[in-house]
Design an enzyme around this catalytic site. Sequence first.
Site, PDB file in Angstrom:
ATOM      1  N   TYR A  85       0.840  -1.194   0.000  1.00 22.68           N
ATOM      2  CA  TYR A  85       0.000   0.000   0.000  1.00 22.68           C
ATOM      3  C   TYR A  85       0.877   1.247   0.000  1.00 22.68           C
ATOM      4  CZ  TYR A  85      -3.843  -3.141   1.137  1.00 22.68           C
ATOM      5  OH  TYR A  85      -4.767  -4.161   1.109  1.00 22.68           O
ATOM      6  N   ASN A 113     -12.193  -1.656  -5.125  1.00 25.58           N
ATOM      7  CA  ASN A 113     -11.998  -2.040  -6.520  1.00 25.58           C
ATOM      8  C   ASN A 113     -13.195  -2.883  -6.970  1.00 25.58           C
ATOM      9  OD1 ASN A 113     -11.125  -3.089  -8.996  1.00 25.58           O
ATOM     10  ND2 ASN A 113      -9.796  -4.604  -8.014  1.00 25.58           N
ATOM     11  N   CYS A 121      -6.182  -6.204  -7.226  1.00 28.06           N
ATOM     12  CA  CYS A 121      -6.051  -5.691  -5.857  1.00 28.06           C
ATOM     13  C   CYS A 121      -5.534  -6.774  -4.909  1.00 28.06           C
ATOM     14  CB  CYS A 121      -7.370  -5.107  -5.370  1.00 28.06           C
ATOM     15  SG  CYS A 121      -8.767  -6.214  -5.509  1.00 28.06           S
ATOM     16  N   HIS A 122      -5.659  -8.039  -5.300  1.00 31.65           N
ATOM     17  CA  HIS A 122      -5.151  -9.124  -4.461  1.00 31.65           C
ATOM     18  C   HIS A 122      -3.617  -9.125  -4.408  1.00 31.65           C
ATOM     19  CE1 HIS A 122      -5.339 -10.735  -8.567  1.00 31.65           C
ATOM     20  NE2 HIS A 122      -4.329 -11.521  -8.217  1.00 31.65           N
ATOM     21  N   GLU A 148      -0.994 -17.541  -8.945  1.00 36.18           N
ATOM     22  CA  GLU A 148       0.005 -16.737  -9.653  1.00 36.18           C
ATOM     23  C   GLU A 148       1.436 -17.097  -9.265  1.00 36.18           C
ATOM     24  OE1 GLU A 148      -0.964 -12.580  -9.297  1.00 36.18           O
ATOM     25  OE2 GLU A 148      -2.995 -12.904 -10.048  1.00 36.18           O
TER      26      GLU A 148
END
Length: 163
Positions: A85, A113, A121-122, A148
Amino acid sequence: MTAALKDEALVGLWFIGQKYYPRQCNEWTYEPDQPIFKALRNYLADYFAGKSRTFDGRLNPQGSPFQKMVWNILLTIPLGQVATYGQIAKSVALKRGLTTMSAQAVGGAVGHNPIGILIPCHRVIGFDGNLTGYAGGLDKKKALLQIEKVNLANLNRRTQIEI
């Protein structure tokens, strides 16, 4: 998941029942054969199978200019990488010509989002490498990062990325 389109652009993709799930969706028309929904189903099938590809549809998330700026920064976080962040706050500050920006304000925009997974956003984590906040639930955030191939054990030792 629930997806929404407006003017042939994807405006929403939410886990059913997630935080900030749209209230008005009961009034929406069910049209699963829309081309963008077909493209979305194909993309998600590949994504959940661990295959990397780009979504071939237009995204048009609805939000404030600040939120849209944050969401555009999220789109620059590469698959398999994460950002904090604080990093995003620094990027926003630079773009706005400010010396600082609140990471909490960025967190609010990230949390709202409306197009999950596609606007990643993850991939945003706490400054210390912890998986913090995810409107879909931390279990889903963890699962998406595992898809991912993000090494969750080494998040607190990750390499900073430029955003």
